[in-house]
Scaffold this motif. Sequence first.
Motif, PDB file in Angstrom:
ATOM      1  N   ARG A  80     -11.981 -47.736  -9.210  1.00  0.00           N
ATOM      2  CA  ARG A  80     -10.698 -48.404  -8.961  1.00  0.00           C
ATOM      3  C   ARG A  80     -11.166 -49.613  -8.429  1.00  0.00           C
ATOM      4  O   ARG A  80     -12.211 -49.930  -8.090  1.00  0.00           O
ATOM      5  N   PHE A  81     -10.016 -50.610  -8.174  1.00  0.00           N
ATOM      6  CA  PHE A  81     -10.163 -51.686  -7.719  1.00  0.00           C
ATOM      7  C   PHE A  81     -10.088 -51.564  -6.104  1.00  0.00           C
ATOM      8  O   PHE A  81      -9.375 -51.021  -5.505  1.00  0.00           O
ATOM      9  N   GLN A  82     -11.060 -52.653  -5.548  1.00  0.00           N
ATOM     10  CA  GLN A  82     -11.051 -52.696  -4.064  1.00  0.00           C
ATOM     11  C   GLN A  82     -11.074 -53.957  -3.477  1.00  0.00           C
ATOM     12  O   GLN A  82     -11.767 -54.748  -4.096  1.00  0.00           O
ATOM     13  N   TYR A  84     -10.347 -58.528  -5.674  1.00  0.00           N
ATOM     14  CA  TYR A  84     -10.432 -57.100  -5.881  1.00  0.00           C
ATOM     15  C   TYR A  84     -11.442 -56.829  -7.166  1.00  0.00           C
ATOM     16  O   TYR A  84     -11.341 -57.283  -8.318  1.00  0.00           O
ATOM     17  N   TYR A 119     -13.906 -54.226  -9.261  1.00  0.00           N
ATOM     18  CA  TYR A 119     -13.768 -52.827  -9.740  1.00  0.00           C
ATOM     19  C   TYR A 119     -14.917 -52.140  -9.297  1.00  0.00           C
ATOM     20  O   TYR A 119     -16.231 -52.575  -9.650  1.00  0.00           O
ATOM     21  N   LEU A 131      -2.625 -52.986  -9.884  1.00  0.00           N
ATOM     22  CA  LEU A 131      -4.001 -52.823 -10.093  1.00  0.00           C
ATOM     23  C   LEU A 131      -4.274 -51.551 -10.998  1.00  0.00           C
ATOM     24  O   LEU A 131      -5.182 -51.618 -11.774  1.00  0.00           O
ATOM     25  N   ARG A 175      -5.870 -51.288 -14.418  1.00  0.00           N
ATOM     26  CA  ARG A 175      -7.201 -50.143 -14.831  1.00  0.00           C
ATOM     27  C   ARG A 175      -6.481 -49.414 -16.015  1.00  0.00           C
ATOM     28  O   ARG A 175      -7.130 -49.142 -17.216  1.00  0.00           O
ATOM     29  N   GLN A 179     -14.209 -57.068 -14.273  1.00  0.00           N
ATOM     30  CA  GLN A 179     -15.127 -56.858 -12.928  1.00  0.00           C
ATOM     31  C   GLN A 179     -13.945 -57.233 -11.636  1.00  0.00           C
ATOM     32  O   GLN A 179     -14.290 -56.633 -10.812  1.00  0.00           O
ATOM     33  N   THR A 180     -13.310 -58.252 -11.920  1.00  0.00           N
ATOM     34  CA  THR A 180     -12.592 -58.635 -10.790  1.00  0.00           C
ATOM     35  C   THR A 180     -10.860 -59.146 -11.072  1.00  0.00           C
ATOM     36  O   THR A 180     -10.736 -59.712 -12.458  1.00  0.00           O
ATOM     37  N   ARG A 221     -12.450 -61.397 -15.574  1.00  0.00           N
ATOM     38  CA  ARG A 221     -11.892 -61.817 -14.422  1.00  0.00           C
ATOM     39  C   ARG A 221     -10.154 -62.182 -14.749  1.00  0.00           C
ATOM     40  O   ARG A 221     -10.270 -63.241 -15.597  1.00  0.00           O
TER      41      ARG A 221
END
Length: 174
Positions: free
Chosen positions: A144-146, A137, A139, A112, A116, A128-129, A69
């Motif tokens: 991709r990050f959301q 966000y 992963y 972001l 990545r 993970q975040t 994180r």
Amino acid sequence: DDIQQLGLKHPGLKKFYCQELCETERVLAIARSLPNLQEIGLRGGIGRYPSNSVMDHLSCYRMLPKLKRISFPWVSFLGVGFYPPCGNAYFDNPGLRVRFVAKEKEVTEQLLEGIRREVMVPGGPCLQTVVVGETVYAYGSKGRFQKSRIIRRTGRDRRTIVEEDIENSGDEGD
């Protein structure tokens, strides 16, 4: 150096949050001294200096192989070309807010994607975040990050009160 001393006293430290600036030398010093970090948050930002953008040193986070994180301040503090006006500017120009929300989203997506591409490399951390401002966000399975969560903080010292899922927070997720 304080970071080096911290690493000597607490070699197994897993979480490190501070008001330090997100600058290359600081991130490298932290990575050398605290290699077991799983969470890092440099809340001091960079400011409005495009010659010192967070994008220029994202690869430094690769040196933290256990990192899961990363927390950054708002994108307007990261030297990535997003500098919104003060709140009063929106009163006379309602369309300004819409334009700046779109620009903030665009710049956050670039950040972001940079993470990545520059951090999540083979042999690098398994993030993970990523937290940007007060948005978390995650992963996802699509590579991709959301947006996944919103952080509610105290007003004065900015401590986290709670993290809420987007669908429960009352904020719109995308």
